[in-house]
Design an enzyme around this catalytic site. Sequence first.
Site, short mmCIF file in Angstrom:
data_model
loop_
_atom_site.label_atom_id
_atom_site.label_comp_id
_atom_site.label_asym_id
_atom_site.label_seq_id
_atom_site.Cartn_x
_atom_site.Cartn_y
_atom_site.Cartn_z
CB CYS A 55 -0.96 -0.01 1.18
SG CYS A 55 -0.14 -0.23 2.75
CB CYS A 179 16.63 18.71 -14.84
SG CYS A 179 16.22 17.09 -15.50
CB CYS A 246 30.67 36.61 10.58
SG CYS A 246 30.14 37.89 9.44
CG HIS A 330 -3.86 -0.04 4.99
ND1 HIS A 330 -3.22 -0.69 3.94
CD2 HIS A 330 -5.09 0.31 4.53
CE1 HIS A 330 -4.04 -0.73 2.90
NE2 HIS A 330 -5.18 -0.14 3.23
ZN LIG Z 1 15.05 15.96 -14.03
ZN LIG Z 2 29.27 39.35 11.02
#
Ligand SMILES: [Zn+2]
Ligand SMILES: [Zn+2]
Length: 374
Positions: A55, A179, A246, A330
Amino acid sequence: MNLKAGGMLSAYPGMPVHDLEHNSKKEQLIKKYSRIPTYKATRGLKGFINMGSTCFMSSILQAIVHNPFIRDYYLSGSHLDCPRDPKDCISCCVGEIFKDFYSSTSTSGYGPSSMLSAAWKVRKSLAGYSEQDAHEFWQFLIHQLHKNDTKRLHDRESTPALDSDGDKKDLASNPLFKCDCITHRTFAGELQSTLTCADCGNKHVTIDPMLDLSLEIRERNESLKTLDECLQKFTKPEKLDILFSCPRCAKKTGVTKQLQIRKLPPTLCIQLKRFEHVNVSTKLEAHVDIPLILDMSKYTLDGRRNGDSGSDLYELYAVVYHIGNVNTGHYISLVKDRDGMWFKFDDSHVVRVSEKDVLASQAYLLFYIIHEMP
Ligand SMILES: [Zn+2]
Ligand SMILES: [Zn+2]
Ligand SMILES: [Zn+2]
């Protein structure tokens, strides 16, 4: 009529046949051998025979069979030029299902044995009789439809080289590579992730392809009540526990991360994360309210809300839900047909249900289709 078109007609015996020539002998032959498909066949309303805990597969196949983009792809014969052995090609197996669903006069269930054995060949873990996760099968299936798209197979020489096995590091996972296969045309969007430095506010942005959204349905041990709450949680800025180096202020600082949808897909698949697999597997039973019409503008990057484009509105067309516990449950699917009527597909049983039944279901996977094509 060219040979190719002839091949197409014979492959879809239920399709109406129009001959350009008025030839009474031919007309008699046509009348003798063509059939009018049943109402159920014109709507693809057919169940799948359960072949032993299958299922998870049938419920996903119903959502695929009733997707208008995928239906048009198959019913226009786009995969008939596949050079592969149909026994080894999952896309060919899906084509077989379309042929049967949309042309057979029999209303009894379809036995997906060819699909099952082709899937086993590609992924061994799908074999056996243990319950599988429908979402994992969904991801597996759309990846196969991408891989086997004949346009891709034919273009392979002209596209930049893939990895040696042609698959592991797929170019389609790079958002800069567009794609054109049926999977990407139907399901692909783009997700943007932004890291913001807590000190100087510098933003670091990455863009990733997205084929579905997986949403938490809980926040700090409280169940979220609506799909909107789940989407809000998914897209709101979140303080991360890690320190971030950072590049601008050159400090190790705190950082917030925010996910936003940069490009919405024609079909939006959403997984509500009901199954948790930490030490033991558990299932979250809480009900989540789902809308029949979903406005995604709040969750997109440019938050288009001027109303007139209508292209951020989605219409629910399929729901996969799960009953029972995590190991012996199920899967059942609910699907809206072309006339807006909802049907419940429980293995080979197909019955009409109401919108109320759909809204009351304990949804696990949701399939929304764009309301208006841009
Ligand atoms: Zn694709
Ligand atoms: Zn920063
Ligand atoms: Zn094929």
